[in-house]
Structure formats: C-alpha cells, structure tokens
Design a protein around this motif. Structure first.
Motif, PDB file in Angstrom:
ATOM      1  N   ASP A 186     -69.662 -73.261 -21.952  1.00 47.76           N
ATOM      2  CA  ASP A 186     -69.169 -74.641 -21.881  1.00 47.76           C
ATOM      3  C   ASP A 186     -67.902 -74.803 -22.711  1.00 47.76           C
ATOM      4  N   LYS A 187     -67.885 -74.222 -23.900  1.00 39.86           N
ATOM      5  CA  LYS A 187     -66.740 -74.377 -24.793  1.00 39.86           C
ATOM      6  C   LYS A 187     -65.482 -73.750 -24.222  1.00 39.86           C
ATOM      7  N   HIS A 188     -65.634 -72.620 -23.540  1.00 41.02           N
ATOM      8  CA  HIS A 188     -64.468 -71.867 -23.080  1.00 41.02           C
ATOM      9  C   HIS A 188     -64.264 -71.940 -21.572  1.00 41.02           C
ATOM     10  N   ASP A 189     -64.960 -72.868 -20.930  1.00 37.28           N
ATOM     11  CA  ASP A 189     -64.803 -73.071 -19.490  1.00 37.28           C
ATOM     12  C   ASP A 189     -65.048 -71.768 -18.721  1.00 37.28           C
ATOM     13  N   ALA A 190     -66.134 -71.093 -19.079  1.00 32.89           N
ATOM     14  CA  ALA A 190     -66.520 -69.849 -18.415  1.00 32.89           C
ATOM     15  C   ALA A 190     -67.653 -70.120 -17.429  1.00 32.89           C
ATOM     16  N   ASP A 191     -67.838 -69.202 -16.512  1.00 29.01           N
ATOM     17  CA  ASP A 191     -68.924 -69.310 -15.533  1.00 29.01           C
ATOM     18  C   ASP A 191     -70.177 -68.635 -16.100  1.00 29.01           C
ATOM     19  N   LEU A 192     -71.313 -69.285 -15.936  1.00 27.28           N
ATOM     20  CA  LEU A 192     -72.586 -68.760 -16.412  1.00 27.28           C
ATOM     21  C   LEU A 192     -73.513 -68.557 -15.236  1.00 27.28           C
ATOM     22  N   LYS A 193     -74.156 -67.394 -15.208  1.00 27.27           N
ATOM     23  CA  LYS A 193     -75.164 -67.108 -14.190  1.00 27.27           C
ATOM     24  C   LYS A 193     -76.379 -66.518 -14.882  1.00 27.27           C
ATOM     25  N   VAL A 194     -77.554 -67.044 -14.576  1.00 27.71           N
ATOM     26  CA  VAL A 194     -78.790 -66.546 -15.181  1.00 27.71           C
ATOM     27  C   VAL A 194     -79.798 -66.243 -14.079  1.00 27.71           C
ATOM     28  N   THR A 195     -80.279 -65.019 -14.064  1.00 28.76           N
ATOM     29  CA  THR A 195     -81.345 -64.610 -13.156  1.00 28.76           C
ATOM     30  C   THR A 195     -82.594 -64.430 -14.008  1.00 28.76           C
ATOM     31  N   ARG A 196     -83.626 -65.198 -13.742  1.00 32.06           N
ATOM     32  CA  ARG A 196     -84.775 -65.168 -14.655  1.00 32.06           C
ATOM     33  C   ARG A 196     -86.098 -65.066 -13.893  1.00 32.06           C
ATOM     34  N   GLY A 197     -87.129 -64.677 -14.647  1.00 29.41           N
ATOM     35  CA  GLY A 197     -88.485 -64.649 -14.120  1.00 29.41           C
ATOM     36  C   GLY A 197     -88.669 -63.633 -13.011  1.00 29.41           C
ATOM     37  N   ASP A 198     -89.532 -63.969 -12.074  1.00 28.10           N
ATOM     38  CA  ASP A 198     -89.867 -63.027 -11.002  1.00 28.10           C
ATOM     39  C   ASP A 198     -88.717 -62.795 -10.031  1.00 28.10           C
ATOM     40  N   THR A 199     -87.688 -63.639 -10.085  1.00 22.88           N
ATOM     41  CA  THR A 199     -86.519 -63.393  -9.225  1.00 22.88           C
ATOM     42  C   THR A 199     -85.776 -62.124  -9.638  1.00 22.88           C
TER      43      THR A 199
END
Length: 473
Positions: A186-199
């Motif tokens: 958020d601070k640096h205007d970056a893209d975040l992607k999170v793959t979590r759990g059984d996915t």
C-alpha cells in the motif's frame, strides 16, 4: 519503531558536546597536547584509543573558555580502527551509551559511521517496558548530511528484521507476514497477490504439504509483491517464512523448539530488503515471494516417507519433516524462475550445519555465478556485514537420491548438511539464472554493543549494497 531520522541533524553551529575520534596511530600526538588533568585521567583508565573504546573527560578550562559551539561539562574521546575512514560499527558504543544530548565529531568524518550511531538507539519494547531508558543522542553532521537517508534506510531495515524475529509466533503467524507485506504494498503502490489455504495444493503443492497441518488456525500462503516499472531489470527476492517450526512429525526436542519463532527470519530479511529497494526507488522490477507456513502437527501432517509433487514437476520423498524450509522455498523459487528475472536472492534460516561450520555471526552464502558471488563478498566487506561463500559441490548430489522419487528432501548421513540443502534448492533454479542463497541464523545468541541478544539482520546490508551498486541508486 525508532524515528531514526531525528537522531542526525545538519550542523548549523548548535551547541553540542565534542567527540574526539582517535586511533592508535595518532593517540600519542593527541595526548601530548592535553593538560595534565586529562593525561592523568587517560592513564588512570588505561585508555589507548583501541577500537570501540571511549572515555568521558571533564571539559578542560573554565566555562568561559568554552567554544560557543560546546555544551555541557564533559567531552568524549573515542577509539576507532582508522580515524581517516570510519567503518559502519565504529560509533556503535557511542550512540547507545552516551547521555542524551547533541554531539559532533572532531578528527573524523561521520560519513561511514552513521549506521553505527543510529542502530544501538533502537530497542525491542513490545512486551516489556524498559526502565530508565536513555533519551536520544543526536549527531550533528555537515557534508555527511547527504548520507543520512541511506543510513536511516539501513537502520530501519535492520530494526525491522530484529523486531519481526523477536516477536513470538503467536503474534507473527502467516497472516501477520501477509499484513506486513500488504502495508508495504500500500505504501509503495505495489501489487499484492496471496494464494492461501487449499488453493495452494494444485500449483504450490510443497507449500501446501508443509502447511496443511496448521490449516485451521494458521493457513499456509504464498505472498507475492510486485513493484517497479515493467521495462526495468527484473529481480526476485525470496524468503523462508516458517513462522514456527515444531519439526512436524519429525519433532524437535523442547530445546530445539525454543528459538523456532525465528524460523521466519529469512522472510524478515527478504521483506526488509524489499522495503529498502522500494524506499530508495531502485530502478528494478521487484518480485518478492514469501512462502508463509507453520510447520505443525495434527492428523493431516506431512509424514516421513510421503512423496510430494512440486510445482516444477519433480517428486520429492520426505526423509525428514523437519527439513521443511527447503520444500516451501522450492515452490516459491520455481515460480520466481518462471518470470525470468535477471537474478534471484533467497534468505533462509535453513540448516544447523551452517552454524556448526561458520557460527552464528557469519551467513553461509551459496552462489552459482562467480561474478555475483565476488560482488556480494565485496559488499559484505565494505558494510562490515560479512558473508562466507560455501561450495555448491555437485559431487554431493547423490546424497539426495531417492529410490522411489526424483529426489529426497534430506541427504543420507550427517555430512555437508548446508551444502546438500543448497543443492536441493538449486534443483528449482533455472540453469542460466544467477542466484545467491543465504543460509543465515537471523539471531544473536550473546549481546554486543548495539547488537542485543535476539533477532538479527545478517547479510541484509551486504545484499542491499550489492543491489544498489549494480543498479545505480
């Protein structure tokens, strides 16, 4: 976190105490010019300007003899290795020990010593109130003001690693690592992607396999941050984020588990390095990858003898569930390589064997590119953040052989444990990709000046200097 930027000010003639910087070569000449009272005190305390030594002296003469820029009733003499060129840790005892107030150096430029002034003024206070805490010691600088931003950047990143590693696993689980990276995005205007759990199971089966025993309360995840312009050189930074390591079914002893909150130290280094890259606006496209899991025990836990698929397609026989960090890194590094970066660096608290070989202060560095390795070693020397290159000795690869899978996750026998771990990781790195692997302890077992017992950044400033020199910031 400590506001490091307030601990250094531009010198505009403010009143301040003087710190006379000496080394063993100019000490005698300095001493000859001192009044009898000062020489007597120096002799009484056996001060000879040895590195990291200092002495507080009463200000000679009457109050009316003081310079308009002098303050208080004492001055300081401090020993360093070479007063003509300060090193990063030379001022560490001064910044952490001198009474609150303003100071200026005499006899040396503070240029290379600013980090050492800043970092000892940071303490980890989340769970304990520090009694009689010393107020801030502020250093006045002139031409060195241009180096302040860089010194603050290094101090903030180092403090970040220390604080993250010191935080207990109950408050630093996979979800907290995600929160920290999300705030940076958020601070640096970056893209975040999170793959979590059984996915995770389909595309990152080794991350899923390690983390599935903690699925209910501490779901595993792969955290990715992408920042920078698409036409800039692409780099990948990967950090092992095992937020607590029980050993799984190959369970550790109680003593072996005691420090396992620090098993996310690799992730802390990677996140802190990403922070420095973005803060300095280094002209790169950054891909940060943090496989975040807890290696726990329940009915779904990974078993010795199980075989895992990997993202790369290699099958892995599990010889020991306590060798889990290399598994989660393998899937993350495979993804990083698929994006065709110009280089990849990973950080991991990977093996006790590296500590047996090199002790707690010296990270084992493995690198498949001689030019990159030499530049990293040079950066470590310059920053006084040393590294030691270990061999990717291919003749030990047979130790990872499995009769029923493409590879085992551990070697046969007890020899060369950090080398075989690095060779396992290398299986997930494209052959033509320059790659460095830091097997770091991320912990200081005994306190030194400015370096308290607990979480520590080891190899962080070396890798940052390497990147800064390579990409020109």
């Amino acid at each position: 976190m400590t506001d490091f930027a307030t601990l250094i000010e531009a010198d505009k003639g403010q009143k301040a105490r003087t710190i006379q910087i000496l080394d063993v070569f100019n000490f005698e000449d300095w001493l000859k010019d001192q009044p009898d009272q000062v020489r007597a005190i120096v002799q009484a305390y056996n001060f000879t300007a040895n590195p990291e030594s200092y002495l507080v002296l009463p200000l000679s003469g009457s109050q009316s003899d003081k310079s308009e820029e002098e303050e208080g009733d004492f001055t300081v003499v401090a020993g360093v290795r070479n007063h003509k060129a300060l090193e990063p840790w030379d001022l560490v005892k001064l910044g952490g020990k001198l009474p609150a107030g303003k100071y200026r150096l005499s006899g040396a430029s503070a240029k290379n010593g600013l980090f050492g002034w800043l970092i000892p003024q940071h303490t980890f206070e989340k769970y304990k109130e520090i009694d009689n805490k010393q107020g801030p010691s502020v250093l006045l600088v002139k031409d060195e003001i241009a180096q302040v931003d860089e010194a603050v950047r290094q101090a903030e990143a180092t403090a970040m690693v220390r604080d993250m590693v010191n935080t207990p696993a109950a408050d630093m689980g996979p979800d907290k690592l995600e929160d920290i990276v999300e705030k940076l995005a958020d601070k640096h205007d970056a893209d975040l992607k999170v793959t979590r759990g059984d996915t995770l199971e389909k595309n990152f089966p080794m991350i899923h396999g390690v983390g599935k025993a903690a699925m209910r309360d501490h779901a595993p995840r792969l955290i990715e941050l992408i920042w920078g312009k698409a036409d800039h050189p692409k780099i990948a930074i990967v950090g092992k984020g095992v937020t607590f390591d029980s050993g799984g079914l190959s369970m550790k002893s109680p003593a072996g588990m005691l420090l396992m909150k620090k098993d996310m130290g690799g992730a802390a280094h990677a996140i802190a390095l990403a922070r420095m890259i973005m803060d300095a606006k280094l002209p790169v496209q950054l891909h940060l990858l943090v496989p975040a899991v807890e290696n726990s025990v329940d009915g779904h836990a990974l078993r010795p003898g199980d075989i895992l698929q990997s993202r790369k397609g290699l099958t892995v026989e599990i010889g020991n569930t306590d060798a889990e960090g290399r598994l989660v890194l393998g899937d993350a590094m495979t993804l990083a390589g698929e994006e065709e970066p110009e280089l990849m660096i990973d950080f991991a608290t990977l093996t006790g064997a590296a500590r047996v070989a090199l002790g707690p202060d010296l990270p084992a560095m493995f690198c498949n590119d001689d030019e990159m390795a030499a530049a990293l070693l040079e950066a470590g020397e310059t920053e006084d953040d040393p590294l030691w290159r270990m061999p990717l000795w291919s003749r030990y690869e047979y130790r990872l052989n499995s009769p029923i899978a493409d590879t085992n996750n551990v070697s046969t026998g007890s020899f060369a444990g950090c080398i075989t771990a690095a060779l396992f990781l290398q299986k997930f790195v494209p052959d033509d990709l320059p790659w460095a692997h830091f097997d770091t302890y991320a912990w200081r077992p005994a306190s030194k000046a400015g370096r308290p017992k607990g979480g520590e950044a080891l190899g962080l400033r070396a890798s940052w200097r390497y990147l800064r020199k390579r990409y020109g910031s």
